[in-house]
Design a protein around this motif. Structure first.
Motif, PDB file in Angstrom:
ATOM      1  N   PHE A 102       8.188  51.596 -25.871  1.00  0.00           N
ATOM      2  CA  PHE A 102       8.484  51.181 -24.502  1.00  0.00           C
ATOM      3  C   PHE A 102       7.236  51.207 -23.627  1.00  0.00           C
ATOM      4  CE2 PHE A 102       9.615  52.096 -20.110  1.00  0.00           C
ATOM      5  CZ  PHE A 102      10.574  51.125 -19.847  1.00  0.00           C
ATOM      6  N   ASP A 103       6.387  52.220 -23.818  1.00  0.00           N
ATOM      7  CA  ASP A 103       5.265  52.446 -22.913  1.00  0.00           C
ATOM      8  C   ASP A 103       3.967  51.796 -23.374  1.00  0.00           C
ATOM      9  OD1 ASP A 103       6.439  53.901 -20.753  1.00  0.00           O
ATOM     10  OD2 ASP A 103       6.733  55.562 -22.140  1.00  0.00           O
ATOM     11  N   GLY A 160       2.714  49.484 -15.507  1.00  0.00           N
ATOM     12  CA  GLY A 160       2.051  50.649 -16.079  1.00  0.00           C
ATOM     13  C   GLY A 160       1.722  51.694 -15.032  1.00  0.00           C
ATOM     14  N   VAL A 161       1.257  51.250 -13.874  1.00  0.00           N
ATOM     15  CA  VAL A 161       0.956  52.187 -12.784  1.00  0.00           C
ATOM     16  C   VAL A 161       2.232  52.859 -12.272  1.00  0.00           C
ATOM     17  CG1 VAL A 161       0.066  52.372 -10.423  1.00  0.00           C
ATOM     18  CG2 VAL A 161      -1.159  50.986 -12.116  1.00  0.00           C
ATOM     19  N   ASP A 203      -6.724  48.655 -24.525  1.00  0.00           N
ATOM     20  CA  ASP A 203      -7.469  49.721 -25.191  1.00  0.00           C
ATOM     21  C   ASP A 203      -7.658  50.953 -24.314  1.00  0.00           C
ATOM     22  OD1 ASP A 203      -9.145  48.438 -23.450  1.00  0.00           O
ATOM     23  OD2 ASP A 203     -10.779  48.119 -24.863  1.00  0.00           O
ATOM     24  N   ASP A 204      -6.971  51.007 -23.174  1.00  0.00           N
ATOM     25  CA  ASP A 204      -6.955  52.197 -22.315  1.00  0.00           C
ATOM     26  C   ASP A 204      -5.613  52.911 -22.491  1.00  0.00           C
ATOM     27  OD1 ASP A 204      -9.461  51.698 -21.191  1.00  0.00           O
ATOM     28  OD2 ASP A 204      -8.597  50.398 -19.660  1.00  0.00           O
ATOM     29  N   PHE A 205      -5.653  54.218 -22.699  1.00  0.00           N
ATOM     30  CA  PHE A 205      -4.396  54.945 -22.831  1.00  0.00           C
ATOM     31  C   PHE A 205      -4.554  56.354 -22.267  1.00  0.00           C
ATOM     32  CE2 PHE A 205      -6.745  55.562 -26.761  1.00  0.00           C
ATOM     33  CZ  PHE A 205      -6.593  56.906 -27.067  1.00  0.00           C
ATOM     34  N   LEU A 206      -3.427  56.967 -21.979  1.00  0.00           N
ATOM     35  CA  LEU A 206      -3.455  58.316 -21.415  1.00  0.00           C
ATOM     36  C   LEU A 206      -2.233  59.111 -21.850  1.00  0.00           C
ATOM     37  CD1 LEU A 206      -1.274  58.196 -18.865  1.00  0.00           C
ATOM     38  CD2 LEU A 206      -3.169  57.064 -17.726  1.00  0.00           C
ATOM     39  N   THR A 246      -5.751  60.061 -10.648  1.00  0.00           N
ATOM     40  CA  THR A 246      -5.981  59.431 -11.948  1.00  0.00           C
ATOM     41  C   THR A 246      -6.345  57.965 -11.749  1.00  0.00           C
ATOM     42  OG1 THR A 246      -4.359  60.906 -12.979  1.00  0.00           O
ATOM     43  CG2 THR A 246      -4.995  58.938 -14.216  1.00  0.00           C
ATOM     44  N   ASP A 247      -7.542  57.607 -12.134  1.00  0.00           N
ATOM     45  CA  ASP A 247      -8.045  56.241 -12.002  1.00  0.00           C
ATOM     46  C   ASP A 247      -7.504  55.420 -13.177  1.00  0.00           C
ATOM     47  OD1 ASP A 247      -9.533  53.897 -11.871  1.00  0.00           O
ATOM     48  OD2 ASP A 247     -11.337  54.897 -11.190  1.00  0.00           O
ATOM     49  N   PHE A 248      -6.648  54.434 -12.872  1.00  0.00           N
ATOM     50  CA  PHE A 248      -5.993  53.691 -13.951  1.00  0.00           C
ATOM     51  C   PHE A 248      -5.611  52.292 -13.481  1.00  0.00           C
ATOM     52  CE2 PHE A 248      -2.214  53.010 -16.855  1.00  0.00           C
ATOM     53  CZ  PHE A 248      -2.942  52.975 -18.032  1.00  0.00           C
ATOM     54  N   LEU A 249      -6.109  51.284 -14.151  1.00  0.00           N
ATOM     55  CA  LEU A 249      -5.741  49.880 -13.940  1.00  0.00           C
ATOM     56  C   LEU A 249      -5.949  49.413 -12.494  1.00  0.00           C
ATOM     57  CD1 LEU A 249      -2.477  49.743 -16.098  1.00  0.00           C
ATOM     58  CD2 LEU A 249      -4.807  49.168 -16.767  1.00  0.00           C
TER      59      LEU A 249
END
Length: 304
Positions: free
Chosen positions: A70-71, A84-85, A190-193, A235-238
């Protein structure tokens, strides 16, 4: 493009006959660079080949998409960066009890992912979902049409590369979700957390993730883009920075929006702002679009 469209019916029938007869051969690529916002090397296939790519994508995407977790948010229907955010916001609220306790996030980036996708591994993964020999042969043509040496690499310009990337990294997704049993994991390309109330779990998970990528997918984490930090620090993301109580635009996202906004694309940038506490940014975008370029970026100090 114009020539292909001018003789569209004839060209489509010709492509169909080549596929039926097994005579199709993938053509070469046109290469150029774009800044989006960082410099990217794009490889553009011929119109004829791009028509084929779309057909392959539409034929296979649904059956493979059902296998994804799902994620996973990149290049999927009803997913994307904004979804995603929002999901990260959900993780933050749950792990911090709405900001009342500390929690941590492990952020990772795969080093030169598209350049290092291994053709042999990708073919094997596609073979798990495609049984038809002719289809597999066609996929071999598409994969083999681009090679950076040693049977590796995916071109950024192909729509099939989006599907292939998700198929490839679905192995990582399944490892983190099922083997590591991490409930708060998400990936965009290719970014994941991974989000956790306890930092020691992340310290244990990191080497296991690194080893899995290296041993099973022949990929490596970017040495300068791996971190474990408190969620309370943001958290810096997208393109956004997610805090426990609110979300703001990344400074580089603000700069780019203010530099590029016009009357024609204003609504797109306002839509980007709508996913964050960015009322001040929206006001400056409207003013800038109405008046044209100015030398001041007054919004850069705004957090709302």
């Amino acid at each position: 493009m114009q020539y292909f469209a001018l003789h569209l019916e004839r060209n489509l029938f010709s492509l169909h006959e080549e596929l039926v007869d097994g005579l199709y051969k993938h053509g070469s690529y046109e290469t150029f660079f774009v800044r989006d916002p960082k410099l990217r090397h794009i490889h553009k296939a011929t119109v004829r080949d791009r028509v084929l790519h779309q057909a392959v994508f539409r034929s296979l995407n649904y059956s493979f998409d059902r296998r994804f977790i799902f994620d996973s948010y990149s290049c999927r229907v009803r997913k994307g960066a904004h979804a995603g955010v929002r999901r990260l916001n959900d993780f933050v609220r749950k792990t911090t009890a709405n900001g009342h306790r500390e929690a941590w996030v492990l952020k990772c980036d795969i080093r030169k992912f598209f350049d290092n996708v291994q053709h042999g591994i990708l073919r094997a993964l596609l073979g798990k979902g495609v049984r038809d020999i002719r289809t597999l042969s066609l996929l071999d043509q598409v994969i083999g049409s681009f090679d950076l040496g040693g049977g590796r690499g995916l071109p950024l310009g192909n729509v099939t590369s989006q599907l292939f990337a998700n198929v490839y990294l679905n192995e990582l997704d399944r490892f983190v979700k099922h083997e590591l049993a991490e409930p708060y994991y998400l990936r965009y390309c290719d970014d994941f957390l991974i989000v956790r109330p306890e930092p020691e779990y992340l310290e244990v998970a990191l080497p296991r993730v690194r080893d899995f990528l290296h041993d099973k997918l022949l990929l490596d984490l970017h040495p300068h883009k791996v971190s474990i930090q408190k969620l309370q620090h943001g958290t810096d993301f997208l393109g956004y920075i997610v805090f426990t109580t609110h979300t703001i635009l990344r400074t580089t996202s603000k700069r780019r929006a203010l530099r590029c906004v016009t009357k024609n694309n204003l609504m797109s940038y306002l839509g980007m702002c709508s996913h964050a506490s960015a009322h001040g940014v929206s006001i400056d975008l409207r003013r800038r679009a109405a008046s044209g370029p100015t030398s001041s970026f007054s919004t850069l100090n705004h957090t709302s």
